[in-house]
Design an enzyme around this catalytic site. Structure first.
Site, mmCIF file in Angstrom:
data_model
loop_
_atom_site.group_PDB
_atom_site.id
_atom_site.type_symbol
_atom_site.label_atom_id
_atom_site.label_comp_id
_atom_site.label_asym_id
_atom_site.label_seq_id
_atom_site.Cartn_x
_atom_site.Cartn_y
_atom_site.Cartn_z
ATOM 1 N N GLN A 31 -25.181 10.774 -45.481
ATOM 2 C CA GLN A 31 -23.953 11.332 -46.079
ATOM 3 C C GLN A 31 -24.179 12.793 -46.440
ATOM 4 O OE1 GLN A 31 -23.642 8.562 -49.414
ATOM 5 N NE2 GLN A 31 -25.858 8.759 -49.654
ATOM 6 N N HIS A 62 -21.607 4.238 -66.384
ATOM 7 C CA HIS A 62 -22.949 3.646 -66.419
ATOM 8 C C HIS A 62 -23.122 2.666 -67.566
ATOM 9 C CE1 HIS A 62 -24.024 7.294 -63.858
ATOM 10 N NE2 HIS A 62 -24.157 6.225 -63.095
ATOM 11 N N ASP A 87 -28.640 7.986 -58.534
ATOM 12 C CA ASP A 87 -28.625 9.072 -59.524
ATOM 13 C C ASP A 87 -29.394 8.678 -60.782
ATOM 14 O OD1 ASP A 87 -25.779 7.539 -59.393
ATOM 15 O OD2 ASP A 87 -26.471 7.774 -61.454
ATOM 16 N N GLU A 107 -31.877 1.770 -52.986
ATOM 17 C CA GLU A 107 -31.013 2.925 -52.688
ATOM 18 C C GLU A 107 -31.282 3.353 -51.239
ATOM 19 O OE1 GLU A 107 -28.594 5.319 -54.051
ATOM 20 O OE2 GLU A 107 -28.918 5.819 -51.945
ATOM 21 N N ASP A 138 -31.462 -0.323 -47.009
ATOM 22 C CA ASP A 138 -30.070 -0.777 -47.063
ATOM 23 C C ASP A 138 -29.976 -2.018 -47.955
ATOM 24 O OD1 ASP A 138 -27.550 -1.287 -44.466
ATOM 25 O OD2 ASP A 138 -27.563 -1.842 -46.588
ATOM 26 N N GLY A 139 -29.109 -1.963 -48.924
ATOM 27 C CA GLY A 139 -28.944 -3.096 -49.843
ATOM 28 C C GLY A 139 -28.509 -4.362 -49.133
ATOM 29 N N ASP A 156 -24.050 -0.729 -57.937
ATOM 30 C CA ASP A 156 -23.643 0.611 -58.342
ATOM 31 C C ASP A 156 -23.483 1.438 -57.071
ATOM 32 O OD1 ASP A 156 -25.354 3.272 -60.215
ATOM 33 O OD2 ASP A 156 -23.313 3.092 -59.407
ATOM 34 N N PRO A 163 -22.341 4.565 -45.503
ATOM 35 C CA PRO A 163 -23.340 3.500 -45.637
ATOM 36 C C PRO A 163 -22.892 2.358 -46.536
ATOM 37 C CG PRO A 163 -23.996 5.414 -46.926
ATOM 38 C CD PRO A 163 -22.795 5.826 -46.133
HETATM 39 N N1 SAM Z 1 -23.623 5.935 -60.141
HETATM 40 C C1 SAM Z 1 -22.574 6.786 -59.616
HETATM 41 C C2 SAM Z 1 -21.406 6.690 -60.521
HETATM 42 O O1 SAM Z 1 -21.512 7.115 -61.646
HETATM 43 O O2 SAM Z 1 -20.393 6.186 -60.058
HETATM 44 C C3 SAM Z 1 -22.097 6.443 -58.237
HETATM 45 C C4 SAM Z 1 -22.769 5.464 -57.505
HETATM 46 S S1 SAM Z 1 -24.230 5.922 -56.717
HETATM 47 C C5 SAM Z 1 -24.253 7.632 -56.467
HETATM 48 C C6 SAM Z 1 -23.810 5.278 -55.114
HETATM 49 C C7 SAM Z 1 -25.062 5.121 -54.289
HETATM 50 O O3 SAM Z 1 -24.942 4.033 -53.378
HETATM 51 C C8 SAM Z 1 -25.362 6.357 -53.445
HETATM 52 O O4 SAM Z 1 -26.553 6.960 -53.888
HETATM 53 C C9 SAM Z 1 -25.483 5.808 -52.013
HETATM 54 O O5 SAM Z 1 -26.497 6.452 -51.266
HETATM 55 C C10 SAM Z 1 -25.798 4.362 -52.285
HETATM 56 N N2 SAM Z 1 -25.506 3.462 -51.156
HETATM 57 C C11 SAM Z 1 -24.436 3.494 -50.329
HETATM 58 N N3 SAM Z 1 -24.520 2.510 -49.419
HETATM 59 C C12 SAM Z 1 -25.688 1.840 -49.673
HETATM 60 C C13 SAM Z 1 -26.329 0.717 -49.071
HETATM 61 N N4 SAM Z 1 -25.782 0.090 -48.001
HETATM 62 N N5 SAM Z 1 -27.502 0.281 -49.599
HETATM 63 C C14 SAM Z 1 -28.047 0.913 -50.686
HETATM 64 N N6 SAM Z 1 -27.487 1.994 -51.301
HETATM 65 C C15 SAM Z 1 -26.318 2.443 -50.791
#
Ligand code: SAM
Length: 277
Positions: A31, A62, A87, A107, A138-139, A156, A163
């Site tokens: 991304q 959070h 984050d 993550e 990948d989750g 989260d 992704p």
């Molecule tokens: N915590 C933040 C908030 O305050 O809303 C937003 C969420 S956090 C930044 C979202 C994370 O999910 C991103 O870092 C992204 O890279 C991760 N992500 C997206 N798809 C994913 C997947 N398939 N497996 C694991 N992590 C994933």
């Protein structure tokens, strides 16, 4: 010359910030990642053009994704899984509980962790906690292939693009359920009931019948679409009103009163979800 960031929440409305300083702009294999300082909300993390968090209001999201399950509902939350959350904000809130022995953060994008450590110090500090294990994968793959069981799983994740698309499918929730220990609780952020109602309804239909209990709860989040956000708690055996432990010091949004009020749904939402929840 003034520089403004704009995120559209629909074809004709959105949010905009006046930028003070651009701190980072890059493209990971997953991304586009931007971090900038704005006049009234501090530093902002943006993924693929969507606001993930701002320093000023990130505490609301959070706290709300974490405390209802950890503080109230689960009798003994020792092992926690967080999908996404690179984050570190959710990790920070989870680590406020001495009962928590191990947190696994899955993550997909290592860049998000690195950029958060470099530019979002008030949010990413807990990423150095010795109880934390970070797995860059990948989750969807993790919950499908891991043998581990968790007391609480927190999703989260970002919006259902890039992704994160596969994180909004039934198979993923079924595999999350398989990763829950006895009395386990799954909580996911569930998008905006105002600006992304279709996504929320799709999510509810994906999980329909999967868990004995499902609780939808809300919070206001000024910088998210519509200023209101939904969370979904799921599990086999919990009482949303059974407080298990004192609230750790330092929360700025979540408290006993918020816990009681957060499951109250406005009439427009009740009618829109009619039959879906
Ligand atoms: N915590 C933040 C908030 O305050 O809303 C937003 C969420 S956090 C930044 C979202 C994370 O999910 C991103 O870092 C992204 O890279 C991760 N992500 C997206 N798809 C994913 C997947 N398939 N497996 C694991 N992590 C994933």
């Amino acid at each position: 010359m003034e520089l403004w960031f704009k995120e559209l929440h629909d074809a004709a409305s959105g949010i905009t910030f006046k930028i003070k300083e651009y701190l980072y702009s890059g493209k990971s294999p997953f991304q586009k990642i931007d971090v900038f300082e704005v006049e009234t909300y501090g530093r902002v993390l943006v993924l693929d053009g969507m606001v993930m968090l701002t320093e000023r209001d990130e505490f609301i999201y959070h706290e709300m994704i974490c405390h209802p399950a950890l503080r109230v509902v689960h009798p003994d939350p020792e092992k926690i899984l967080i999908i996404g959350g690179g984050d570190g904000g959710t990790v920070r809130e989870v680590m406020k509980y001495s009962e928590v022995k191990k947190v696994t953060l899955v993550e997909i994008d290592k860049e998000v962790v690195e950029v958060s450590k470099r530019y979002l110090h008030n949010i990413s500090g807990a990423l150095l906690d010795p109880r934390l294990e970070i797995r860059f994968e990948d989750g969807v793959h993790f919950v499908k292939h891991s043998e581990d069981k968790f007391d609480i799983i927190l999703l989260d994740t970002s919006d259902p693009v890039g992704p994160a698309v596969s994180l909004y499918r039934k198979e993923f929730y079924e595999n999350c359920k398989n990763r829950l220990a006895q009395n386990g609780i799954l909580v996911t952020q569930a998008e905006s009931p105002w600006a992304q109602l279709t996504t929320l309804k799709n999510l509810l239909s994906e999980i329909k019948g999967l868990f004995h209990k499902t609780t939808l709860y809300l919070s206001h989040i000024p910088t998210y679409p519509g200023g209101i956000w939904a969370f979904l708690m799921m599990g086999e055996n919990y009482d949303i009103n059974k407080i298990q432990r004192p609230l750790p010091p330092g929360t700025k949004y979540y408290n006993d009163d918020v816990h009681i009020g957060m499951t109250a749904l406005p009439q427009y939402l009740k009618e829109a979800l009619d039959g879906n929840y």
